[in-house]
Design a protein around this motif. Structure first.
Motif, PDB file in Angstrom:
ATOM      1  N   ILE A   1      -0.641  -4.821  -2.292  1.00  0.00           N
ATOM      2  CA  ILE A   1      -1.534  -5.301  -1.241  1.00  0.00           C
ATOM      3  C   ILE A   1      -1.102  -4.745   0.107  1.00  0.00           C
ATOM      4  N   ILE A   2       0.196  -4.770   0.378  1.00  0.00           N
ATOM      5  CA  ILE A   2       0.715  -4.239   1.637  1.00  0.00           C
ATOM      6  C   ILE A   2       0.347  -2.765   1.794  1.00  0.00           C
ATOM      7  N   ALA A   3       0.548  -2.000   0.725  1.00  0.00           N
ATOM      8  CA  ALA A   3       0.273  -0.565   0.785  1.00  0.00           C
ATOM      9  C   ALA A   3      -1.192  -0.260   1.025  1.00  0.00           C
ATOM     10  N   MET A   4      -2.080  -0.976   0.315  1.00  0.00           N
ATOM     11  CA  MET A   4      -3.500  -0.653   0.383  1.00  0.00           C
ATOM     12  C   MET A   4      -4.197  -1.249   1.605  1.00  0.00           C
ATOM     13  N   VAL A   5      -3.797  -2.430   2.011  1.00  0.00           N
ATOM     14  CA  VAL A   5      -4.447  -3.052   3.173  1.00  0.00           C
ATOM     15  C   VAL A   5      -4.093  -2.306   4.453  1.00  0.00           C
ATOM     16  N   PHE A   6      -2.813  -1.993   4.627  1.00  0.00           N
ATOM     17  CA  PHE A   6      -2.381  -1.378   5.883  1.00  0.00           C
ATOM     18  C   PHE A   6      -2.368   0.147   5.836  1.00  0.00           C
ATOM     19  N   GLY A   7      -2.297   0.722   4.639  1.00  0.00           N
ATOM     20  CA  GLY A   7      -2.069   2.156   4.572  1.00  0.00           C
ATOM     21  C   GLY A   7      -3.177   3.005   4.003  1.00  0.00           C
ATOM     22  N   MET A   8      -4.361   2.444   3.703  1.00  0.00           N
ATOM     23  CA  MET A   8      -5.452   3.241   3.131  1.00  0.00           C
ATOM     24  C   MET A   8      -6.471   3.574   4.219  1.00  0.00           C
TER      25      MET A   8
END
Length: 425
Positions: free
Chosen positions: A236-243
């Motif tokens: 979730i952290i990767a996709m919410v903030f980094g996509m």
């Protein structure tokens, strides 16, 4: 390089010996290309109608709600229904939705709310289809082949995510955007053929109703599995903030000189992550040998965040007058991010399939698809808003920094994740 070393480096194709899995995998080669045409077409059509990344980001809201509701319910359905029947129904639904997309685009309606409404319907079918499909794989493939099977699946998906956007970049200026939706509709027929040919896959557990109680039972079980819970949190952290994909139409137009209607730069931006992911998949033969999978996931997500920082910085210095060099640097950062994301996803999928019993697998796959597909939808909204106020470069780079910070905090909250290794929790 010796033959043994080459086999360990290149992807393990052993799962393809199983005919039903092989049929699904081969059909996926065709259908993911069509699906990725729609992935480009929807945000591009919204941007063409509105001229705003904020509206493109709004696709995240219209995609997230059905993903959450139907992803969780669909996972519960996959534990109480014959999975072949369920995946057949949802595949037909996806075909019908793609046809409706084509009709509205061909008619030139240009109504952003109609596009967003159809997108929500499509995501509802997708949200039931994907956890069902994922829950089927362990019924077809032995447990020791799951890492290889997941890597093969993701390689095909990412191959389509290269070919689809590049093809879209060529087709939009030549035959028009409606053709992308039509090709997607036709390509889905390959998946329909593959799922109809599956054997019957009746439920194996004691749950008989796919109601709220069944969903709650899935969450209750998940709360006892800290390793799985941590894997969801870091993703979730990767996709919410980094996509940063909601920024691609604006970056392609304003930074790299594409026309408003889309072009080659748009296709390259959408394809770059998948190009890296395919390379990660091709050279994934070493994955089954990794024992500390939690540490591998954390390392990949931190690398993903740093790649998005690099992408944002490159976009910040680029312009249509600066030449193509900075564009290729930006694309290289996206490709590296795609490679490490593929590795992370392969490990996380394997963790879920190995830890969860079959009678819980559908519900947990439902949670998984909500996280994997829903996280980027929230990311679309956040990046769209951030770009509106601070610009695309700041939105992309700032998101990458937040990924690194968030991952460190998650490791402090779930130290067991770093200690996890194959066969232990």
């Amino acid at each position: 390089m010796t033959e043994l070393k080459r086999r360990r480096l290149l992807a393990d194709t052993t799962p393809l010996r199983e005919p039903h899995y092989r049929r699904l995998w081969m059909a996926g080669i065709v259908t993911v290309i069509g699906a990725q045409l729609s992935v480009v077409a929807v945000p591009q059509q919204v941007y063409e109608i509105t001229g705003s990344s904020a509206y493109v980001g709004l696709t995240g809201v219209f995609g997230l709600v059905p993903l959450v509701v139907f992803g969780l319910w669909g996972g519960a359905l996959a534990d109480v229904m014959d999975r072949r029947r369920l995946i057949t129904i949802t595949t037909v639904g996806l075909i019908v939705t793609s046809v409706l997309f084509w009709l509205q685009a061909a008619a030139g309606v240009d109504n952003v709310w109609l596009v967003l409404g159809l997108f929500s319907l499509q995501q509802a079918f997708f949200a039931v289809n994907q956890p069902t499909r994922a829950a089927i794989i362990p019924r077809l493939i032995p447990g020791d082949q799951l890492p290889a099977a997941n890597s093969l699946n993701m390689t095909v998906v990412q191959f389509g995510a290269i070919a689809g956007p590049l093809l879209a970049g060529v087709l939009i200026p030549t035959v028009g955007l409606p053709s992308l939706y039509l090709i997607d509709s036709i390509a889905l027929l390959a998946t329909l053929w593959a799922v109809i040919a599956l054997p019957k896959l009746p439920p194996t557990g004691h749950t008989t109703k796919a109601g709220i109680g069944a969903v709650v039972d899935g969450f209750r079980y998940l709360s006892t599995q800290k390793v799985l819970l941590a894997s969801f949190v870091v993703d979730i952290i990767a996709m919410v903030f980094g996509m940063p994909r909601a920024l691609f139409p604006q970056i392609a137009h304003e930074t790299f000189g594409d026309p408003v209607s889309g072009g080659v730069a748009l296709g390259l931006l959408f394809a770059a992550m998948s190009a890296g992911a395919v390379m990660g998949g091709v050279f994934s033969g070493w994955l089954p040998g990794v024992r500390y999978q939690g540490r591998a996931v954390v390392a990949c997500i931190v690398a993903w965040g740093l790649a998005m920082v690099g992408f944002g910085v490159a976009v910040g210095f680029a312009s249509p007058a600066s030449g193509p060099a900075l564009m290729w640097i930006a694309l290289a950062f996206l490709a590296f991010g795609g490679a490490v994301d593929m590795i992370s996803a392969a490990f996380r999928s394997t963790m879920l399939q190995q830890v969860a019993p079959d009678e819980m697998r559908g519900r947990l796959q439902g949670v998984f698809i909500v996280v994997v597909a829903g996280g980027p939808r929230i990311g679309d909204v956040l990046h769209g808003v951030a770009a509106y106020y601070a610009g695309t470069a700041v939105a992309a780079a700032g998101g990458g920094i937040l990924v690194v910070i968030g991952t460190v905090l998650a490791c402090l909250a779930f130290p067991i994740f770093l200690r996890y290794r194959v066969g232990r929790s």
